[in-house]
Motif scaffolding. Structure first.
Motif, PDB file in Angstrom:
ATOM      1  N   LYS A 153       0.856  -1.181   0.000  1.00 24.80           N
ATOM      2  CA  LYS A 153       0.000   0.000   0.000  1.00 24.80           C
ATOM      3  C   LYS A 153       0.896   1.236   0.000  1.00 24.80           C
ATOM      4  N   PRO A 154       0.882   2.044  -1.066  1.00 20.42           N
ATOM      5  CA  PRO A 154       0.063   1.931  -2.266  1.00 20.42           C
ATOM      6  C   PRO A 154       0.547   0.843  -3.216  1.00 20.42           C
ATOM      7  N   ASN A 155      -0.401   0.185  -3.895  1.00 22.28           N
ATOM      8  CA  ASN A 155      -0.040  -0.791  -4.910  1.00 22.28           C
ATOM      9  C   ASN A 155       0.086  -0.095  -6.258  1.00 22.28           C
ATOM     10  N   LEU A 156       0.220  -0.892  -7.314  1.00 17.23           N
ATOM     11  CA  LEU A 156       0.483  -0.303  -8.627  1.00 17.23           C
ATOM     12  C   LEU A 156      -0.649   0.612  -9.072  1.00 17.23           C
ATOM     13  N   ASP A 157      -1.893   0.241  -8.800  1.00 17.80           N
ATOM     14  CA  ASP A 157      -3.011   1.106  -9.173  1.00 17.80           C
ATOM     15  C   ASP A 157      -2.927   2.456  -8.461  1.00 17.80           C
ATOM     16  N   ALA A 158      -2.635   2.404  -7.156  1.00 18.26           N
ATOM     17  CA  ALA A 158      -2.546   3.648  -6.388  1.00 18.26           C
ATOM     18  C   ALA A 158      -1.329   4.472  -6.808  1.00 18.26           C
ATOM     19  N   ILE A 159      -0.213   3.805  -7.096  1.00 19.83           N
ATOM     20  CA  ILE A 159       0.983   4.518  -7.558  1.00 19.83           C
ATOM     21  C   ILE A 159       0.680   5.260  -8.862  1.00 19.83           C
ATOM     22  N   SER A 160      -0.017   4.596  -9.773  1.00 17.57           N
ATOM     23  CA  SER A 160      -0.384   5.229 -11.044  1.00 17.57           C
ATOM     24  C   SER A 160      -1.247   6.460 -10.804  1.00 17.57           C
ATOM     25  N   ALA A 161      -2.241   6.308  -9.926  1.00 16.99           N
ATOM     26  CA  ALA A 161      -3.135   7.430  -9.648  1.00 16.99           C
ATOM     27  C   ALA A 161      -2.391   8.588  -8.991  1.00 16.99           C
ATOM     28  N   LEU A 162      -1.477   8.284  -8.068  1.00 22.37           N
ATOM     29  CA  LEU A 162      -0.720   9.333  -7.391  1.00 22.37           C
ATOM     30  C   LEU A 162       0.145  10.126  -8.363  1.00 22.37           C
ATOM     31  N   ILE A 163       0.806   9.440  -9.266  1.00 22.43           N
ATOM     32  CA  ILE A 163       1.701  10.123 -10.203  1.00 22.43           C
ATOM     33  C   ILE A 163       0.917  10.919 -11.239  1.00 22.43           C
ATOM     34  N   LEU A 164      -0.144  10.328 -11.780  1.00 24.78           N
ATOM     35  CA  LEU A 164      -0.903  11.020 -12.824  1.00 24.78           C
ATOM     36  C   LEU A 164      -1.705  12.187 -12.266  1.00 24.78           C
ATOM     37  N   ALA A 165      -2.153  12.082 -11.007  1.00 16.75           N
ATOM     38  CA  ALA A 165      -2.928  13.172 -10.408  1.00 16.75           C
ATOM     39  C   ALA A 165      -2.046  14.325  -9.952  1.00 16.75           C
ATOM     40  N   ASN A 166      -0.823  14.026  -9.580  1.00 21.28           N
ATOM     41  CA  ASN A 166       0.079  15.062  -9.082  1.00 21.28           C
ATOM     42  C   ASN A 166       1.487  14.823  -9.621  1.00 21.28           C
ATOM     43  N   PRO A 167       1.672  14.954 -10.930  1.00 16.86           N
ATOM     44  CA  PRO A 167       2.989  14.675 -11.504  1.00 16.86           C
ATOM     45  C   PRO A 167       3.996  15.762 -11.153  1.00 16.86           C
ATOM     46  N   HIS A 168       5.241  15.376 -11.194  1.00 16.38           N
ATOM     47  CA  HIS A 168       6.293  16.366 -10.979  1.00 16.38           C
ATOM     48  C   HIS A 168       6.406  17.231 -12.231  1.00 16.38           C
ATOM     49  N   ILE A 169       6.330  18.530 -12.052  1.00 19.81           N
ATOM     50  CA  ILE A 169       6.438  19.475 -13.162  1.00 19.81           C
ATOM     51  C   ILE A 169       7.487  20.524 -12.825  1.00 19.81           C
ATOM     52  N   ARG A 170       7.976  21.198 -13.839  1.00 20.03           N
ATOM     53  CA  ARG A 170       8.938  22.269 -13.612  1.00 20.03           C
ATOM     54  C   ARG A 170       8.658  23.414 -14.582  1.00 20.03           C
ATOM     55  N   LEU A 171       9.123  24.611 -14.226  1.00 22.17           N
ATOM     56  CA  LEU A 171       8.976  25.783 -15.077  1.00 22.17           C
ATOM     57  C   LEU A 171      10.092  25.773 -16.108  1.00 22.17           C
ATOM     58  N   PHE A 172       9.707  25.732 -17.362  1.00 27.53           N
ATOM     59  CA  PHE A 172      10.678  25.663 -18.448  1.00 27.53           C
ATOM     60  C   PHE A 172      10.837  27.046 -19.073  1.00 27.53           C
ATOM     61  N   ARG A 173      12.056  27.519 -19.211  1.00 32.71           N
ATOM     62  CA  ARG A 173      12.371  28.817 -19.816  1.00 32.71           C
ATOM     63  C   ARG A 173      13.168  28.584 -21.085  1.00 32.71           C
ATOM     64  N   GLU A 174      12.721  29.250 -22.148  1.00 31.76           N
ATOM     65  CA  GLU A 174      13.464  29.167 -23.404  1.00 31.76           C
ATOM     66  C   GLU A 174      13.490  30.541 -24.074  1.00 31.76           C
ATOM     67  N   PHE A 175      14.540  30.790 -24.808  1.00 29.81           N
ATOM     68  CA  PHE A 175      14.695  32.032 -25.558  1.00 29.81           C
ATOM     69  C   PHE A 175      14.638  31.685 -27.042  1.00 29.81           C
ATOM     70  N   ARG A 176      13.780  32.393 -27.768  1.00 26.10           N
ATOM     71  CA  ARG A 176      13.638  32.082 -29.172  1.00 26.10           C
ATOM     72  C   ARG A 176      13.353  33.357 -29.968  1.00 26.10           C
ATOM     73  N   HIS A 177      13.710  33.306 -31.241  1.00 23.44           N
ATOM     74  CA  HIS A 177      13.448  34.425 -32.145  1.00 23.44           C
ATOM     75  C   HIS A 177      11.962  34.457 -32.454  1.00 23.44           C
ATOM     76  N   SER A 178      11.350  35.592 -32.174  1.00 22.49           N
ATOM     77  CA  SER A 178       9.918  35.756 -32.445  1.00 22.49           C
ATOM     78  C   SER A 178       9.703  36.971 -33.345  1.00 22.49           C
ATOM     79  N   SER A 179       8.745  36.851 -34.247  1.00 24.78           N
ATOM     80  CA  SER A 179       8.347  37.995 -35.056  1.00 24.78           C
ATOM     81  C   SER A 179       7.836  39.094 -34.128  1.00 24.78           C
ATOM     82  N   ILE A 180       8.102  40.356 -34.494  1.00 20.08           N
ATOM     83  CA  ILE A 180       7.776  41.451 -33.586  1.00 20.08           C
ATOM     84  C   ILE A 180       6.285  41.521 -33.288  1.00 20.08           C
ATOM     85  N   ASP A 181       5.450  41.109 -34.252  1.00 24.55           N
ATOM     86  CA  ASP A 181       4.016  41.154 -34.001  1.00 24.55           C
ATOM     87  C   ASP A 181       3.539  39.991 -33.144  1.00 24.55           C
TER      88      ASP A 181
END
Length: 601
Positions: A153-181
């Motif tokens: 406890k938790p078993n595989l079903d609960a592990i799946s639910a825990l990860i999918l409901a609250n996945p680890h996320i991070r703020l991704f920053r990227e610099f790219r050429h954008s048209s002025i408009d």
């Protein structure tokens, strides 16, 4: 004479009497049904056609004897749970340990194994066999997969639910050429970068709507009011075609502004310029993290290993002796495949390294359980646990004496854990540079000079002829006669306290007089074995059997100063959760405590 099973499809009959006349046989059951048998009774199997390859050879597993005309005597002795007789599914019942309690005890020792593995730098409780490395690994892997993915406890079903409901996320920053408009988030850094790069500007025709914008007016006004404009003095590396404009420079103001300010100037053809693009910083949340990459990789690895277990655990491509193994592998395979099919993983990339120091993997629910299982499997990759074949007996035939022996060892270990702190585990693999051999026994060392041994061998001597010259016995061996290997030994100050697990079936003699497999009292023959230990092995002060009964007895030795000096029998029965009966463990604790304190005074 009742016939318990007969089916023309199986070409076999099962009865509790060897007389199975074919003319009296009727169809009693079909292959889809489960035949229930008792572990303490003797049965007979007769095949009327070819004997299946999956039927065990004589005197192995449950096949005890073979008679003429393909008649076999079978007995399951101390097995419990599901198995097979040829193609027939069988459920074996035991009066001493039920199937549910067996599973709880198996889960209990699995927890203890994993704790031992994680406790020390050198994995504890493992024998590395160079000549047959990892022979039992398939069974051990299955045991841990089942424990962590199905039973925990938790078993595989609960592990799946825990990860999918609250996945680890991070703020991704990227610099790219954008048209002025397309720029929607301007900041000072972006503006400075934009106005210092000539290649990001384009000329505008007179009257272009962009010149009327706020930015266009500010550029025009700033340019026209700059008295100190200076064109580039060095030639442009790629001069534009005649008639096209190019931004000359972004130069310090001289007198027209603060030092360090810049100004947008006009092209050589005196045409207005306007920024065409900018390097824009974009921020968004992503699940493509190292932790999620690890989980995806490990789930894919488990899926491959589950498929591999089928090949390793299946003998000659026949079904498992224990159908539960096949069904549990199917269940885990389906659940992991469904987990990996979630669209969540489409945005997770390929793992490049394992973030072992990640607090997410070590602490967050769902991630933590998978990382623990991963770490555990890395430590058992090339090892055998304890005795060869034990895990096959535990999982395939559900051998209760083997399970009782392991369980008793960990019960004794828990008693010592409460009395003293563990210091280390001695290496049980030889350090010889010429090869690796299994050293006798597993040893856990505690503070206060206390050691706990499992299956330690006390080597004997070759003996002497009566007429040989006698110069005294040097006492260098553990036993003065032949070899002995008690199950559990506590050692302190060269003195030993022995516990031997005894779980007998009918062929070995049931405890008590009951014919249904129940246990009530000890057997004198087992007490005699304890006398043998105490007499023959050097340093033994007390020796006791542990058995699944109710009665307890202690026989103090001559001139005994304490209860632990002697022999006896101590009951030890598991209850719900595989915990020992309280009154049983209290008696064992008293013997061990007196042994330790008696040698400390």
């Amino acid at each position: 004479m009742p016939i318990l099973f007969y089916s023309p499809e199986a070409h076999m009959a099962v009865a509790d009497d060897p007389r199975i006349p074919l003319d009296e046989v009727v169809e009693v059951m079909n292959l889809a049904e489960t035949l229930t048998l008792q572990d303490w009774r003797t049965y007979f199997v007769k095949f009327y056609g070819d004997i299946p390859d999956s039927f065990p050879s004589e005197k192995s597993l449950y096949n005890q004897r073979c008679f003429n005309d393909q008649l076999f005597e079978i007995s399951f002795r101390n097995a419990v749970g599901r198995t097979r007789i040829g193609p027939v599914c069988v459920r074996v019942e035991s009066k001493k340990i039920t199937e549910a309690l067996y599973e709880e005890m198996l889960s209990y020792i699995t927890d203890k194994f994993s704790n031992l593995v994680f406790s020390f730098a050198t994995p504890l409780g493992q024998n590395y066999r160079k000549e047959k490395a990892g022979k039992d690994i398939a069974y051990i892997e299955y045991l841990f997969f089942k424990k962590y993915l199905l039973d925990a406890k938790p078993n595989l079903d609960a592990i799946s639910a825990l990860i999918l409901a609250n996945p680890h996320i991070r703020l991704f920053r990227e610099f790219r050429h954008s048209s002025i408009d397309a720029v929607y988030n301007a900041n000072p850094a972006m503006l400075i970068n934009m106005f210092t790069a000539a290649d990001r500007f384009a000329p505008l025709k007179n009257g272009h709507p962009l010149l009327a914008t706020n930015l266009g007016q500010k550029i025009t006004n700033r340019t026209n009011t700059t008295p100190a404009f200076q064109p580039l003095t060095h030639p442009h590396p790629n001069p534009p075609p005649e008639g096209e404009g190019i931004l000359t420079s972004f130069l310090p103001l001289q007198g027209g502004g603060q030092e360090g300010d810049g100004v947008m100037c006009r092209s050589r053809t005196n045409r207005d310029l306007y920024p065409s693009e900018a390097i824009e910083e974009r921020k968004h949340l992503t699940v493509d993290t190292n932790e999620n990459r690890f989980v995806k990789y490990f789930l894919q690895t488990i899926l491959r290993r589950l498929h591999g277990l089928r090949d390793v655990l299946t003998s000659d491509k026949q079904s498992y002796l224990n159908p539960d193994i096949d069904e549990n592998l199917d269940t885990m395979t389906r659940k992991i495949a469904a987990f990996l099919a979630d669209p969540f993983w489409h945005d997770v990339g390929t793992m490049t390294f394992i973030p072992v120091s990640s607090q997410v993997l070590q602490r967050r629910e769902g991630y933590r359980q998978l990382f623990q299982l991963y770490s555990l499997l890395q430590l058992i990759t090339r090892c055998d646990f304890f005795n060869k074949g034990d895990f096959e007996n535990l999982l395939e035939t559900k051998d209760t004496p083997t399970l009782f022996e392991y369980w008793s060892f960990f019960v004794i270990k828990e008693v010592l854990d409460d009395l003293q702190k563990i210091k280390s585990c001695t290496g049980i693999v030889s350090d010889s540079p010429l090869g690796q051999a299994v050293e006798p026994g597993l040893c856990i060392k505690y503070e206060g000079g206390i050691s706990l041994w499992f299956n330690r061998t006390y080597s004997g001597t070759s003996g002497q002829e009566p007429g040989d010259s006698f110069k005294g016995h040097d006492g260098s061996t553990g036993s003065y006669s032949h070899n002995f290997r008690p199950d559990i030994v506590i050692e302190k100050s060269d003195k030993l306290l022995i516990f031997d697990a005894k779980f007998k079936g009918k062929r070995g003699g049931f405890y008590g007089e009951s014919d249904d497999g129940s246990s009530f009292s000890w057997k004198d023959e087992d007490i005699d074995k304890m006398h043998c230990y105490r007499e023959t092995i050097k340093g033994v002060t007390g020796a006791y059997i542990l058995y699944p009964g109710e009665s307890a007895v202690v026989y103090p030795a001559h001139n005994a100063a304490s209860r632990y000096e002697g022999v006896g029998a101590l009951p030890l029965i598991p209850e719900a959760g595989a915990r020992p009966v309280q009154r049983h463990i209290e008696s064992i604790e008293q013997i061990i405590s007196e042994f330790i304190k008696g040698l400390s005074g």
